[in-house]
Scaffold this motif. Sequence first.
Motif, PDB file in Angstrom:
ATOM      1  N   SER A  83       0.946  -1.421  -0.050  1.00  0.00           N
ATOM      2  CA  SER A  83      -0.011  -0.121   0.034  1.00  0.00           C
ATOM      3  C   SER A  83       0.988   1.257   0.137  1.00  0.00           C
ATOM      4  CB  SER A  83      -0.817   0.157   1.075  1.00  0.00           C
ATOM      5  OG  SER A  83       0.026   0.001   2.234  1.00  0.00           O
ATOM      6  N   VAL A  84       0.239   2.244  -0.536  1.00  0.00           N
ATOM      7  CA  VAL A  84       0.927   3.800  -0.213  1.00  0.00           C
ATOM      8  C   VAL A  84       0.800   4.064   1.126  1.00  0.00           C
ATOM      9  CG1 VAL A  84      -0.750   5.092  -1.522  1.00  0.00           C
ATOM     10  CG2 VAL A  84       1.544   5.725  -1.334  1.00  0.00           C
ATOM     11  N   GLY A  85      -0.526   4.074   1.458  1.00  0.00           N
ATOM     12  CA  GLY A  85      -0.732   4.335   2.753  1.00  0.00           C
ATOM     13  C   GLY A  85       0.026   3.695   4.030  1.00  0.00           C
ATOM     14  N   PHE A  86       0.361   4.453   4.948  1.00  0.00           N
ATOM     15  CA  PHE A  86       1.135   3.724   6.134  1.00  0.00           C
ATOM     16  C   PHE A  86       0.675   4.019   7.378  1.00  0.00           C
ATOM     17  CE2 PHE A  86       3.365   7.661   4.442  1.00  0.00           C
ATOM     18  CZ  PHE A  86       3.480   8.235   5.701  1.00  0.00           C
ATOM     19  N   VAL A 101      11.234   0.253   6.132  1.00  0.00           N
ATOM     20  CA  VAL A 101       9.789   0.119   5.641  1.00  0.00           C
ATOM     21  C   VAL A 101       9.663   0.375   4.182  1.00  0.00           C
ATOM     22  CG1 VAL A 101       7.294   0.950   5.718  1.00  0.00           C
ATOM     23  CG2 VAL A 101       8.675   0.807   7.895  1.00  0.00           C
ATOM     24  N   GLY A 102       9.372  -0.458   3.432  1.00  0.00           N
ATOM     25  CA  GLY A 102       8.926  -0.305   2.017  1.00  0.00           C
ATOM     26  C   GLY A 102       7.380   0.009   1.908  1.00  0.00           C
ATOM     27  N   TYR A 103       6.958   0.641   0.801  1.00  0.00           N
ATOM     28  CA  TYR A 103       5.611   0.875   0.506  1.00  0.00           C
ATOM     29  C   TYR A 103       5.414   0.974  -1.101  1.00  0.00           C
ATOM     30  CZ  TYR A 103       6.550   6.165   0.251  1.00  0.00           C
ATOM     31  OH  TYR A 103       6.815   7.250  -0.110  1.00  0.00           O
ATOM     32  N   THR A 104       4.300   1.451  -1.489  1.00  0.00           N
ATOM     33  CA  THR A 104       4.074   1.415  -2.727  1.00  0.00           C
ATOM     34  C   THR A 104       3.587   2.365  -3.640  1.00  0.00           C
ATOM     35  OG1 THR A 104       1.748   0.358  -2.943  1.00  0.00           O
ATOM     36  CG2 THR A 104       3.634  -1.219  -2.980  1.00  0.00           C
ATOM     37  N   PRO A 105       4.288   3.702  -3.442  1.00  0.00           N
ATOM     38  CA  PRO A 105       3.638   5.272  -4.250  1.00  0.00           C
ATOM     39  C   PRO A 105       3.871   4.953  -5.671  1.00  0.00           C
ATOM     40  CG  PRO A 105       5.954   5.435  -2.943  1.00  0.00           C
ATOM     41  CD  PRO A 105       5.628   4.121  -2.826  1.00  0.00           C
ATOM     42  N   ASP A 106       3.140   5.809  -6.230  1.00  0.00           N
ATOM     43  CA  ASP A 106       3.398   6.094  -7.644  1.00  0.00           C
ATOM     44  C   ASP A 106       2.629   4.965  -8.672  1.00  0.00           C
ATOM     45  OD1 ASP A 106       4.806   8.552  -7.536  1.00  0.00           O
ATOM     46  OD2 ASP A 106       6.659   7.218  -7.074  1.00  0.00           O
ATOM     47  N   VAL A 107       2.912   3.799  -8.173  1.00  0.00           N
ATOM     48  CA  VAL A 107       2.601   2.623  -9.272  1.00  0.00           C
ATOM     49  C   VAL A 107       0.956   2.382  -9.210  1.00  0.00           C
ATOM     50  CG1 VAL A 107       4.586   1.364  -9.217  1.00  0.00           C
ATOM     51  CG2 VAL A 107       2.665   0.920  -7.294  1.00  0.00           C
ATOM     52  N   LEU A 108       0.143   2.938  -8.182  1.00  0.00           N
ATOM     53  CA  LEU A 108      -1.267   3.045  -7.935  1.00  0.00           C
ATOM     54  C   LEU A 108      -1.908   4.275  -8.209  1.00  0.00           C
ATOM     55  CD1 LEU A 108      -1.189   4.295  -5.173  1.00  0.00           C
ATOM     56  CD2 LEU A 108      -1.489   2.129  -4.120  1.00  0.00           C
ATOM     57  N   THR A 109      -1.224   5.413  -8.648  1.00  0.00           N
ATOM     58  CA  THR A 109      -1.587   6.715  -8.654  1.00  0.00           C
ATOM     59  C   THR A 109      -2.723   6.733  -9.809  1.00  0.00           C
ATOM     60  OG1 THR A 109       0.407   7.736  -7.531  1.00  0.00           O
ATOM     61  CG2 THR A 109      -0.955   9.164  -8.982  1.00  0.00           C
ATOM     62  N   ASP A 110      -2.300   6.396 -11.004  1.00  0.00           N
ATOM     63  CA  ASP A 110      -3.486   6.335 -11.980  1.00  0.00           C
ATOM     64  C   ASP A 110      -4.757   5.511 -11.720  1.00  0.00           C
ATOM     65  OD1 ASP A 110      -1.747   7.929 -13.552  1.00  0.00           O
ATOM     66  OD2 ASP A 110      -1.185   6.269 -14.757  1.00  0.00           O
ATOM     67  N   ALA A 111      -4.411   4.197 -11.236  1.00  0.00           N
ATOM     68  CA  ALA A 111      -5.750   3.369 -10.924  1.00  0.00           C
ATOM     69  C   ALA A 111      -6.675   4.132  -9.976  1.00  0.00           C
ATOM     70  CB  ALA A 111      -5.318   2.072 -10.555  1.00  0.00           C
ATOM     71  N   MET A 300       2.007  -3.596  -8.074  1.00  0.00           N
ATOM     72  CA  MET A 300       2.258  -3.254  -6.363  1.00  0.00           C
ATOM     73  C   MET A 300       2.696  -4.635  -5.708  1.00  0.00           C
ATOM     74  SD  MET A 300      -1.528  -1.546  -5.362  1.00  0.00           S
ATOM     75  CE  MET A 300      -1.392  -1.782  -3.645  1.00  0.00           C
ATOM     76  N   ALA A 301       2.531  -5.582  -6.019  1.00  0.00           N
ATOM     77  CA  ALA A 301       3.108  -6.689  -5.419  1.00  0.00           C
ATOM     78  C   ALA A 301       4.385  -7.024  -5.612  1.00  0.00           C
ATOM     79  CB  ALA A 301       2.107  -8.138  -5.872  1.00  0.00           C
ATOM     80  N   GLU A 302       4.665  -6.635  -6.949  1.00  0.00           N
ATOM     81  CA  GLU A 302       6.317  -6.888  -7.443  1.00  0.00           C
ATOM     82  C   GLU A 302       7.082  -5.881  -6.674  1.00  0.00           C
ATOM     83  OE1 GLU A 302       6.151  -6.954 -11.781  1.00  0.00           O
ATOM     84  OE2 GLU A 302       8.394  -7.451 -11.697  1.00  0.00           O
ATOM     85  N   LEU A 303       6.630  -4.758  -6.642  1.00  0.00           N
ATOM     86  CA  LEU A 303       7.155  -3.635  -5.931  1.00  0.00           C
ATOM     87  C   LEU A 303       7.471  -4.000  -4.368  1.00  0.00           C
ATOM     88  CD1 LEU A 303       8.735  -0.901  -5.736  1.00  0.00           C
ATOM     89  CD2 LEU A 303       6.466   0.111  -5.683  1.00  0.00           C
ATOM     90  N   CYS A 304       6.449  -4.501  -3.883  1.00  0.00           N
ATOM     91  CA  CYS A 304       6.380  -4.609  -2.447  1.00  0.00           C
ATOM     92  C   CYS A 304       7.451  -5.733  -2.150  1.00  0.00           C
ATOM     93  CB  CYS A 304       4.971  -4.941  -2.089  1.00  0.00           C
ATOM     94  SG  CYS A 304       4.779  -5.289  -0.366  1.00  0.00           S
ATOM     95  N   ALA A 305       7.512  -6.847  -3.134  1.00  0.00           N
ATOM     96  CA  ALA A 305       8.544  -7.877  -2.845  1.00  0.00           C
ATOM     97  C   ALA A 305       9.643  -7.519  -2.987  1.00  0.00           C
ATOM     98  CB  ALA A 305       8.215  -9.099  -3.879  1.00  0.00           C
ATOM     99  N   ASN A 306      10.088  -6.447  -4.123  1.00  0.00           N
ATOM    100  CA  ASN A 306      11.383  -5.945  -4.288  1.00  0.00           C
ATOM    101  C   ASN A 306      11.888  -5.093  -3.036  1.00  0.00           C
ATOM    102  OD1 ASN A 306      12.413  -7.424  -6.725  1.00  0.00           O
ATOM    103  ND2 ASN A 306      10.830  -6.234  -7.881  1.00  0.00           N
ATOM    104  N   ASN A 307      10.840  -4.339  -2.572  1.00  0.00           N
ATOM    105  CA  ASN A 307      11.287  -3.624  -1.222  1.00  0.00           C
ATOM    106  C   ASN A 307      11.819  -4.550  -0.261  1.00  0.00           C
ATOM    107  OD1 ASN A 307      10.608  -1.155  -2.438  1.00  0.00           O
ATOM    108  ND2 ASN A 307       8.522  -1.199  -1.707  1.00  0.00           N
TER     109      ASN A 307
END
Length: 323
Positions: A83-86, A101-111, A300-307
């Motif tokens: 998530s981007v929210g934390f 802490v890793g999170y998922t900004p930007d990649v969900l902005t458009d959706a 998001m899941a890919e980014l989260c795993a890479n974080n």
Amino acid sequence: MQGTQQLLKVFVTRRIPQEGMRVLNQSGLCKVSLWDSDEPIPRTDLLQGVSGAHGILCLLSDRIDAEVINAAGPNLKVISTLSVGFDHLAVGEIKKRGVRVGYTPDVLTDATAELTVALLLATARRIPEGVEEVKNGGWSSWKPLWLCGYGLSGSTVGVIGLGRIGLAIARRLKPFGVKRLLYSGRTSKPQAMGTSLDRLVSESDFVVVSCSLTPETQGLCDKALFSKMKKTAVFVNTSRGAVVNQEDLHEALSSGRIAAAGLDVTTPEPLPTDHPLLKLKNCVILPHIGSATYSTRGIMAELCANNLLAGLTGSAMPSELAL
Ligand code: NDP
Ligand code: DGY
């Protein structure tokens, strides 16, 4: 590939898109334990599951506080949220323990911006009510006074929290003929006219909330705020439910103080099916689906795993939350 002994323990608190699991499983770095369900993990299972973990991959519905960090123990290096929210993370406690802490900004902005526009239009043009009338026989004829709503053309839109998503919402709304865009936030923005919250709510035809949930924004949208809005105002919240005082919102909607509200987020989530807001025709409620496109959730899941992997190896994360 390291021997099983050296593999680092990772606990994943829910089924996540395969893109994320693939990154973890193919890394050769970690042994993944998964709460293999689409439903939230009970607290006791969470506390048990994280025990000895080097990394936790969690969701916005998992409260990660001192109890969870203590249950994980001294191995814990990284918490990666899908998530981007934390606001569900006890950031102070996490920082104290030197956990990243890793999170998922930007990649969900458009959706999320797209869903916000959809919700705004559905609410303002009374789409769910119309669909219901077609099904229940309420559609007797084309009637000049029936199911009228509010249009964006020539309107003033006020965005509370012009961050990544707020800005993306504003950009998408502009081509609908919006005349004025106002925003209120903490910092000045070149893209829009910053103003006080009071002025924003009193002059806007559409009030869109896209700020993060913080102690300052908790309960920000309350009776006092609704009382300053136009009677024709349409209120939309896709940030977090707790930014809104829902009793005050119910009063504003049922008394006609404001015209309508569209919410993608509520308190609690899920909202009980007998909640008074669900009885109102002028309130459109969605089940927190802002980022829910197949592709966005996969990314998001890919980014989260890479974080998470970067946190385990002590390298730079693609998206690390500055604590
Ligand atoms: P950003 O950090 O880019 O934006 C957050 C905005 O909140 C910033 O512009 C910030 O203002 C503003 N803000 C913070 N405090 C206040 C305040 N006291 N008053 C007014 N504005 C304030 O985050 P994103 O845009 O990426 O995401 C925003 C939020 O949207 C997330 O935190 C999450 O809660 C929610 N979200 C919901 C989704 C859904 O599915 N419905 C999907 C994704 C996110 P400033 O720029 O001045 O600091
Ligand atoms: C977030 O990322 O914070 C949203 O609420 C879900 O995508």
